[in-house]
Scaffold this active site. Structure first.
Site, short mmCIF file in Angstrom:
data_model
loop_
_atom_site.label_atom_id
_atom_site.label_comp_id
_atom_site.label_asym_id
_atom_site.label_seq_id
_atom_site.Cartn_x
_atom_site.Cartn_y
_atom_site.Cartn_z
CG HIS A 90 -4.46 -3.12 2.52
ND1 HIS A 90 -3.52 -2.63 3.40
CD2 HIS A 90 -5.07 -2.03 1.99
CE1 HIS A 90 -3.56 -1.31 3.41
NE2 HIS A 90 -4.48 -0.92 2.56
CD GLU A 119 -2.89 -5.86 5.29
OE1 GLU A 119 -3.27 -4.68 5.43
OE2 GLU A 119 -2.14 -6.22 4.37
CB CYS A 172 -1.00 -0.02 1.16
SG CYS A 172 -2.32 1.20 0.96
#
EC number: 4.3.2.10
Length: 197
Positions: A179, A181, A77
């Site tokens: 992202h 995650e 990011c």
């Protein structure tokens, strides 16, 4: 394997730690130059604003260390954007690992394209061991108003307002705008592939 997650005053770091924990990786959040230098892998995540993030990196001399690192490195990011040459956000000179410009989305029709770009989009033109096991049906989760231009370093693209670099690679440096995650099994696979590089 020791994974260093660079601490630099940017949000969203805790969820990256949890994601790595689920994969069985030993990770440490740090801005210590020696610890980062000795780590087997380095992850550079974050949400935030480019100019204030760069100020923190300069204060800690991380701006000098990061481009010199030789181990596998993954910017996520804001971490991807800061690896570029320059960002329109705050007219910020960045780390110049990738000689690429970071630009703000400027859709002609704000009804069709909201900024920031928030939500799921698919990856296209995948070409990297980092993306092994994935194809154009892989969707990842984005939250961003700025994007990295397409370049010879692009290893996947996403189309929102215009095509942009979803992921990039140069030498030991990898970077991703979305992202991992927060991207479910696809994001987990990308992180797992990074740990196995």
């Amino acid at each position: 394997m020791q994974v260093a997650i660079i601490k630099y005053n940017a949000g969203n770091v805790q969820s990256v730690l949890y994601a790595l924990e689920r994969l069985g990786a030993e990770a440490i959040l740090t801005d210590d130059l020696e610890t980062i230098s000795k780590a087997d892998k380095v992850i550079f995540p974050g949400q935030g604003e480019a100019s204030s993030a760069m100020k923190y990196l300069k204060d800690k001399k991380l701006d000098q260390l990061i481009p010199q690192l030789k181990q596998d490195f993954f910017g996520v990011c804001l971490g991807q954007q800061l690896l570029c040459a320059h960002s329109e956000e705050g007219n910020t000179t960045c780390l110049n690992v990738f000689p690429v410009e970071v630009k703000k989305f400027r859709p002609e029709n704000a009804l069709d394209f909201k900024v920031p770009h928030i939500g799921w989009n698919n990856l296209q033109d995948l070409k990297s061991p980092l993306l092994q096991g994935l194809d154009d049906s892989a969707f990842v989760y984005y939250v961003h108003s700025y994007y990295c231009e397409l370049s010879t370093y692009s290893i996947a693209t996403t189309d929102y307002v215009l095509p942009f670099s979803a992921l990039m690679h140069k030498d030991n440096f990898f970077a991703m705008q979305a992202h991992p995650e927060k991207s479910g099994l696809v994001g987990e696979r990308i992180l797992e592939n990074f740990l196995k590089l």
